[in-house]
Design an enzyme around this catalytic site. Structure first.
Site, PDB file in Angstrom:
ATOM      1  N   HIS A  38     -15.350   2.473 -34.895  1.00  0.00           N
ATOM      2  CA  HIS A  38     -14.070   1.961 -34.377  1.00  0.00           C
ATOM      3  C   HIS A  38     -12.910   2.296 -35.320  1.00  0.00           C
ATOM      4  O   HIS A  38     -11.907   1.573 -35.366  1.00  0.00           O
ATOM      5  CB  HIS A  38     -14.122   0.444 -34.154  1.00  0.00           C
ATOM      6  N   SER A  60       5.419  23.056 -42.623  1.00  0.00           N
ATOM      7  CA  SER A  60       6.669  22.510 -42.094  1.00  0.00           C
ATOM      8  C   SER A  60       7.828  23.441 -42.380  1.00  0.00           C
ATOM      9  O   SER A  60       7.884  24.075 -43.436  1.00  0.00           O
ATOM     10  CB  SER A  60       6.948  21.134 -42.713  1.00  0.00           C
ATOM     11  N   LYS A 110       4.377  20.816 -47.612  1.00  0.00           N
ATOM     12  CA  LYS A 110       3.474  20.215 -46.621  1.00  0.00           C
ATOM     13  C   LYS A 110       2.512  21.281 -46.088  1.00  0.00           C
ATOM     14  O   LYS A 110       2.907  22.392 -45.757  1.00  0.00           O
ATOM     15  CB  LYS A 110       4.286  19.624 -45.471  1.00  0.00           C
ATOM     16  N   GLU A 149      -6.597  21.769 -35.645  1.00  0.00           N
ATOM     17  CA  GLU A 149      -5.631  21.558 -34.568  1.00  0.00           C
ATOM     18  C   GLU A 149      -5.768  22.638 -33.495  1.00  0.00           C
ATOM     19  O   GLU A 149      -5.719  22.352 -32.291  1.00  0.00           O
ATOM     20  CB  GLU A 149      -4.209  21.536 -35.132  1.00  0.00           C
TER      21      GLU A 149
END
Length: 482
Positions: free
Chosen positions: A204, A334, A340, A347
């Site tokens: 969970h 980015s 970053k 992805e």
């Protein structure tokens, strides 16, 4: 003249059809509907030209692997027709050589028909017939006719589903299954490398009992291997070809031995265990085999999305996330935030999975469109099924080579989280009971202290007993620790 011997396909796959620059000159072609102009240097004829003019819908052409399969089928058909005495040696040789040019990818630019065409794929079958006939006559000058010779003993209604099944089988066996095996083996190597590293398990998305990296990666590996078995099982049905059923499954206008002989030739050409369908009516009127395979690819997509999302979460941070691993830094993340770095491979894999699930929905709807003796959405089945096979194979390779094999473990972060995990108290249940364990866990949460420090005061157990009972590595082996 000697008929070319069957050979395994040796053409190099072409990712994209070369662009065709047509001249502004035209020639006159005719078909059963009359005459029309065709670009002078086009290899196709009148029926292809009508489809180009009537259906300028998407600009999407039939996939490369589908054209490859068409070429192989036309070569196998010519071999069978020669064996049966239905084609003389000169015409058979000319068709076989021209079909090999088609399967090699050298003339893909001459297959301009839009995917969204007649549901039987007749325009694409005639496109192949016309291109092969023109190549045969150009190179051999033997009077090959697109319908009477190249398409002898065939119909679009059995050629197109056969092409879907041949293309899907070859893509699965040559590309997808090796890529999945590579991913599973890469996961196994990484699991062995990290066998002794314990981390916090999660259910969970909440802290749970510890697991080893080996157990976690072993789960992913088993998911991949289970998908390999699923795909292989579906391919048993996909390899049953309806070639020879012609228009509706009865085999009208085909020699009774044509289907088995052409299928045997396909086996020799590809080295793949194709066989004639038990019932040609099924293979022509339905796309059940393609729907089944697509369903297994959807399951694979779900597995890859689960693995990719786990990697993304484990990599999250580097300061405010879970930060259990660091994926290889591949590119700046980015355009505005310097330094970053994003998990681009997981992805991309997730987007592939989403596309495959969408493709499956399209294939499912198309599979429902078997109307009486013919499925009438076969081209869109081919487009989506072959795309799913292609992108799943590529995504599996990328996941293995640019994510799994190169990630590093943030051991300090993992150890700190594990020591503070109050859920370790679960191991004390057999000794102190559930309610006492819950009270100890709550106190550890509230005070932000390691479970061992709190349990030493609340349970009456010695430090030595707690060290034994709460050893994280030992807890990954299951069983009662009391």
């Amino acid at each position: 003249m000697v008929l070319p011997a069957p050979r395994l396909f040796d053409g190099e796959p072409i990712d994209q059809a070369p662009e065709l620059k047509m001249s502004t000159e035209f020639r006159i072609e005719h078909d059963s509907m009359g005459e029309l102009q065709v670009p002078a240097d086009a290899l196709w004829g009148a029926q292809t030209q009508r489809a180009v003019q009537n259906l300028p819908i998407s600009g999407l052409r039939m996939p490369r692997e589908f054209i490859r399969a068409l070429g192989l089928i036309k070569e196998a058909a010519a071999m069978a027709n020669f064996e049966l005495g239905l084609l003389d040696e000169d015409r058979a040789t000319a068709i076989i050589n021209a079909a090999r040019t088609v399967s090699s990818g050298k003339v893909d630019a001459h297959f301009p028909v839009d995917v969204f065409q007649t549901g039987s794929g007749t325009s694409t079958n005639m496109n192949a017939n016309e291109v092969i006939a023109r190549l045969a006559n150009r190179d051999h000058d033997v009077g090959v006719h697109p319908n009477d010779d190249v398409n002898r003993c065939q119909s679009s209604n059995d050629v197109i589903p056969t092409a879907i099944q041949v293309a899907a089988t070859l893509m699965a066996t040559e590309r997808l299954l090796p890529s999945l095996l590579h991913l599973a083996e890469t996961l196994d190597i990484k699991a062995e490398e990290l066998a002794g590293v314990v981390k916090t398990g999660r259910t969970h998305l909440m802290d749970a009992m510890p697991v080893t990296f080996s157990q976690e990666l072993g789960c992913w590996s088993q998911q991949v291997r289970s998908n390999i078995k699923r795909v292989r099982s579906a391919l048993k049905r996909v390899r049953r070809l309806p070639l020879g059923g012609t228009a509706v499954g009865t085999g009208i206008n085909a020699h009774p031995e044509f289907g088995p002989r052409a299928t045997s030739a396909l086996r020799k050409l590809t080295g793949t265990r194709f066989r004639s369908a038990d019932n040609a009516f099924e293979g022509i009127s339905s796309q059940d085999a393609a729907v089944e395979l697509s369903g297994q690819l959807k399951t694979l997509a779900c597995s890859l999305m689960k693995i990719a999302n786990d990697l993304r979460l484990m990599n999250s941070g580097p300061l405010a996330g879970i930060r259990e691993i660091e994926l290889p830094a591949l590119q700046p993340g980015s355009s505005i935030m310097p330094g970053k770095v994003n998990p681009v491979i997981p992805e991309a894999v997730c987007m592939v999975a989403a596309q495959v699930i969408g493709n499956d929905a399209t294939i499912t709807i198309a599979g429902q469109s078997g109307l009486f003796q013919l499925n009438v959405m076969m081209p869109v089945v081919a487009l989506n099924l072959l795309q799913s096979l292609q992108i799943l194979a590529a995504a599996s390779d990328l996941l293995a080579d640019r994510a799994v094999s190169g990630f590093t473990v943030c051991e300090e972060s993992i150890r700190a989280a594990l020591e503070r995990n109050p859920i370790l108290v679960t191991a004390l249940n057999p000794v102190i009971g559930y309610e006492a364990g819950a009270a100890t866990a709550k106190q550890a949460y509230r005070k932000g202290k390691p479970i061992k420090a709190v349990a030493l005061k609340t349970t009456g157990l010695s430090a030595e007993e707690l060290d034994r009972l709460l050893d994280p590595l030992e807890l990954t082996r299951g069983g009662i620790k009391g």
